[in-house]
Every structure is written in C-alpha cells, then in structure tokens.
Design an enzyme around this catalytic site. Structure first.
Site, PDB file in Angstrom:
ATOM      1  CE  LYS A  68      -4.410  -1.614   2.460  1.00  0.00           C
ATOM      2  NZ  LYS A  68      -5.403  -1.398   2.983  1.00  0.00           N
ATOM      3  CG  ASP A 104      -8.649   1.299   2.999  1.00  0.00           C
ATOM      4  OD1 ASP A 104      -9.600  -0.401   2.420  1.00  0.00           O
ATOM      5  OD2 ASP A 104      -7.307   0.809   3.167  1.00  0.00           O
TER       6      ASP A 104
HETATM    7  P1  NAP Z   1      -1.211  -2.273  10.253  1.00  0.00           P
HETATM    8  O1  NAP Z   1      -0.545  -1.094   9.333  1.00  0.00           O
HETATM    9  O2  NAP Z   1      -0.338  -3.555   9.983  1.00  0.00           O
HETATM   10  O3  NAP Z   1      -1.410  -1.836  11.692  1.00  0.00           O
HETATM   11  C1  NAP Z   1      -2.238  -2.820  12.732  1.00  0.00           C
HETATM   12  C2  NAP Z   1      -2.383  -2.143  14.090  1.00  0.00           C
HETATM   13  O4  NAP Z   1      -2.742  -3.163  14.940  1.00  0.00           O
HETATM   14  C3  NAP Z   1      -1.513  -1.633  14.215  1.00  0.00           C
HETATM   15  O5  NAP Z   1      -1.579  -0.728  15.779  1.00  0.00           O
HETATM   16  C4  NAP Z   1      -0.535  -2.623  15.538  1.00  0.00           C
HETATM   17  O6  NAP Z   1      -0.254  -1.609  16.397  1.00  0.00           O
HETATM   18  C5  NAP Z   1      -2.223  -2.784  16.039  1.00  0.00           C
HETATM   19  N1  NAP Z   1      -2.280  -4.715  16.437  1.00  0.00           N
HETATM   20  C6  NAP Z   1      -1.543  -5.481  15.784  1.00  0.00           C
HETATM   21  N2  NAP Z   1      -1.155  -6.795  16.957  1.00  0.00           N
HETATM   22  C7  NAP Z   1      -2.175  -6.089  17.582  1.00  0.00           C
HETATM   23  C8  NAP Z   1      -1.730  -7.162  18.919  1.00  0.00           C
HETATM   24  N3  NAP Z   1      -1.335  -8.317  19.133  1.00  0.00           N
HETATM   25  N4  NAP Z   1      -2.091  -6.132  20.341  1.00  0.00           N
HETATM   26  C9  NAP Z   1      -2.275  -4.462  19.973  1.00  0.00           C
HETATM   27  N5  NAP Z   1      -2.179  -4.522  18.793  1.00  0.00           N
HETATM   28  C10 NAP Z   1      -2.124  -4.785  17.722  1.00  0.00           C
HETATM   29  O7  NAP Z   1      -2.683  -3.064   9.793  1.00  0.00           O
HETATM   30  P2  NAP Z   1      -3.908  -2.320   8.630  1.00  0.00           P
HETATM   31  O8  NAP Z   1      -3.829  -2.320   7.653  1.00  0.00           O
HETATM   32  O9  NAP Z   1      -4.446  -1.379   9.587  1.00  0.00           O
HETATM   33  O10 NAP Z   1      -5.050  -3.790   8.878  1.00  0.00           O
HETATM   34  C11 NAP Z   1      -5.754  -3.973  10.017  1.00  0.00           C
HETATM   35  C12 NAP Z   1      -6.884  -4.459  10.651  1.00  0.00           C
HETATM   36  O11 NAP Z   1      -7.508  -4.583   9.751  1.00  0.00           O
HETATM   37  C13 NAP Z   1      -6.352  -6.037   9.567  1.00  0.00           C
HETATM   38  O12 NAP Z   1      -7.256  -7.168  10.558  1.00  0.00           O
HETATM   39  C14 NAP Z   1      -7.321  -5.911   8.519  1.00  0.00           C
HETATM   40  O13 NAP Z   1      -7.736  -6.952   7.291  1.00  0.00           O
HETATM   41  C15 NAP Z   1      -8.135  -4.989   8.466  1.00  0.00           C
HETATM   42  N6  NAP Z   1      -8.882  -4.289   7.106  1.00  0.00           N
HETATM   43  C16 NAP Z   1     -10.640  -4.160   7.489  1.00  0.00           C
HETATM   44  C17 NAP Z   1      -9.996  -3.213   6.601  1.00  0.00           C
HETATM   45  C18 NAP Z   1     -11.966  -3.368   5.982  1.00  0.00           C
HETATM   46  O14 NAP Z   1     -12.771  -3.169   4.502  1.00  0.00           O
HETATM   47  N7  NAP Z   1     -12.899  -3.965   7.153  1.00  0.00           N
HETATM   48  C19 NAP Z   1      -9.889  -2.930   4.954  1.00  0.00           C
HETATM   49  C20 NAP Z   1      -8.023  -2.106   5.587  1.00  0.00           C
HETATM   50  C21 NAP Z   1      -8.244  -3.343   6.661  1.00  0.00           C
HETATM   51  P3  NAP Z   1       1.321  -1.239  16.810  1.00  0.00           P
HETATM   52  O15 NAP Z   1       1.817  -0.329  15.966  1.00  0.00           O
HETATM   53  O16 NAP Z   1       1.874  -1.435  17.910  1.00  0.00           O
HETATM   54  O17 NAP Z   1       1.563  -2.618  16.335  1.00  0.00           O
END
Ligand code: NAP
Length: 277
Positions: A68, A104
């Site tokens: 991304k 998004d």
């Molecule tokens: P990302 O950039 O990798 O960010 C992940 C976030 O989750 C960070 O803030 C991370 O915190 C936190 N995190 C991960 N594991 C954790 C844990 N065990 N305990 C506490 N915090 C944790 O991912 P992203 O692209 O934002 O996506 C995040 C989620 O949203 C995914 O599950 C994805 O599938 C979903 N999503 C859904 C949609 C939709 O359309 N519904 C769209 C996009 C994404 P740290 O900074 O501390 O690592």
C-alpha cells in the site's frame, strides 16, 4: 463472457488467497452488465506488476498488504487524500496514467453513516496502522474529534500528531467514554476469535462501535457491544463500501452495493469454513 473486449482488473498483494474482492467485484461487473473481469495476483514484485499493468492495459487494481505504501513512488499521480494518508488501495489506469487513491476511509465513513448520524463528541480509534490512518484522516476532514489508542506508543503518537489529536495508551482505555469507537487492529480475527482489545466497562448503551475485522462477521467485540446495547457496525460493511468506491472510480458507475454485500457474505461463509476447520 470473457472475450477480446474484456477489461481486466485485479488485486495486488501477498497473501491474497483469502481475499473476498474477486468474488465481490466480479458480482458487481455481472450485475452492471459490464464485460470485465477481476483476478487476484499474489505478488511481491510491485514494480513488475505496475509495468505489466501499463503494458497490458489493465484498467484498475486494488492494492493490499504489503504494497500500500511501496506503490506510491511508482504511480504517475496521487489523489490528495491518499497522499495525506500515505497509502494507496486503488489504482486507476487512465489511458496509461496510473493514479492512486485510498477508499478505506470513505468505506468506513459510509458504513458508519448508514447506522448513525456521525455527530460524535469523541471518536476513539484503536490502532494506528494503515486502516486507522485512512479512517482518522477522513473523520478529521468531517470535523469529528478523534483520539488514537495504540499498543506501540511511538506509532500511536505519530498518528495522533498527524491528526492533531490526543494519544491514549491502551492501558488507559478504561478512563475513556467515546460515543463512537472504531477498532482497527487484527485482534479478534479468525482463528483467534476469542480475543477483544476493548475493556467491556467502556461499552455503554447507545455508543456506536465498529470493528473493521470482518472474519468472523460478528467479532467478540461486536458480540459484547451488542449485548450492552451499543449500535454495532461490522467490518464487512466497511469492506463492501470501500469496494463500491473502487468500482465507481474504475467504471464511473454507481456500484450495486447490495449485490456486492451479498456476494462478500456468501464468500465469507465459504472462507470462514476453511478457517474454523
Ligand atoms: P497494520 O498497518 O499492520 O496495523 C495494525 C495495527 O494493529 C497497529 O496499530 C498495531 O499496533 C495493531 N496490532 C497488531 N497486533 C496487535 C496486538 N496483538 N495487540 C495490540 N495491537 C495490535 O494493519 P492495517 O492495514 O491497518 O489493518 C488492520 C486490520 O484491519 C487487519 O485485520 C485488516 O484485515 C483489517 N482491515 C479491514 C478493512 C475493511 O475493509 N474492513 C480494511 C483494511 C484493513 P502496533 O503499532 O503496536 O504494532
């Protein structure tokens, strides 16, 4: 029908095996009578993919993890919102010019607006990753007071600074009383469906709670929130709406949102079986 006139679209990411986008976008093309097809490309070579996209005249791409941000310098033009977010989830091929967008945030906004009047005093975003950034920027643009909570203080403070909003450490969540809460971490996602990052005590009747995780459709957070009288919004609603915005950018047509939602739910049922078996 696929023939010499078929327009091609796709998804670039790694992994893409569980993506619902091909089923959802192909259902939208069919329902709209378009001669178009959407495929999933599992790839780490984002540069090669963009060269291929130009050479083959592929009309549009979705972009997902891990590309991304990496895709940005390879594009000809970047939409203003995508530039501020620092991430692209959609590419439009406009006669050879590749333009990057991020749908998004607008997907999340539409999902929230469908269930509430989006007039919160305080919106708490849990997480500071790509999805949280996209949602945070669009909510700020709409004048919503946002606060960011995150596991890593450094990343959380950085997003809070970009949004000019407060940062809240995760262990201080109990003191918060937001009227809109958006959970954007992968906590609660299959197979770890029993996890919930939000303390139950802050979930109050009438509060709007969105979990952007959509597998399972009803996460532990949404189950608890529903039980405490909150208005709950599924991550699938955001997913379908971000896909609908992509469809509109690619085709110039309004998306058949109901068709897309049904297709995504059916596909999620099938995919979900894999995860739980
Ligand atoms: P990302 O950039 O990798 O960010 C992940 C976030 O989750 C960070 O803030 C991370 O915190 C936190 N995190 C991960 N594991 C954790 C844990 N065990 N305990 C506490 N915090 C944790 O991912 P992203 O692209 O934002 O996506 C995040 C989620 O949203 C995914 O599950 C994805 O599938 C979903 N999503 C859904 C949609 C939709 O359309 N519904 C769209 C996009 C994404 P740290 O900074 O501390 O690592």
């Amino acid at each position: 029908m696929i023939d010499q006139h078929t327009k091609l679209y796709g998804l670039l990411g790694c992994p893409v095996g569980h993506s619902l986008s091909p089923t959802m976008q192909n259902a939208a093309f069919r329902a709209s009578g378009l001669n178009a097809a959407y495929l999933a490309f599992e790839t780490r070579d984002i540069g090669g993919c963009l060269r291929g996209m130009r050479a083959l005249g592929i009309r549009g791409m979705s972009v997902t993890i891990p590309h991304k941000s990496a895709v940005i310098p390879l594009l000809d033009e970047l939409d203003d919102l995508a530039s501020r977010i620092g991430a692209v989830n959609t590419i439009v091929n406009d006669d050879g010019r590749l333009i990057g967008y991020n749908t998004d945030g607008i997907g999340a906004l539409k999902a929230i607006e469908a269930k509430s009047d989006l007039n919160p005093e305080v919106c708490l975003i849990i997480g500071a990753g790509g999805a949280a950034r996209a949602i945070g920027f669009i909510l700020k643009e709409r004048g919503v007071n946002v606060a960011v909570a995150n596991r890593s203080h450094e990343r959380g403070r950085a997003l809070a600074a970009s949004l000019s909003c407060p940062f809240v450490p995760l262990d201080e969540l109990k003191g918060m009383s937001p009227d809109l809460l958006i959970q954007t971490t992968p906590i609660g996602m299959a197979p770890k469906v029993g996890e919930c990052i939000v303390p139950e005590s802050i979930l109050k009747e009438g509060m709007v709670v969105m979990d952007i995780v959509y597998n399972p459709l009803k996460t532990k957070l949404l189950t608890i929130a529903g039980g405490r009288g909150c208005v709950t919004i599924s991550g699938l609603d955001m997913f379908v709406n971000q896909g609908a915005e992509q469809f509109k950018l690619w085709t110039g047509l309004d998306a058949p949102v109901d068709v897309m939602s049904r297709a995504a739910k059916e596909a999620l049922g099938d995919v979900g079986k894999d995860w739980f078996e």
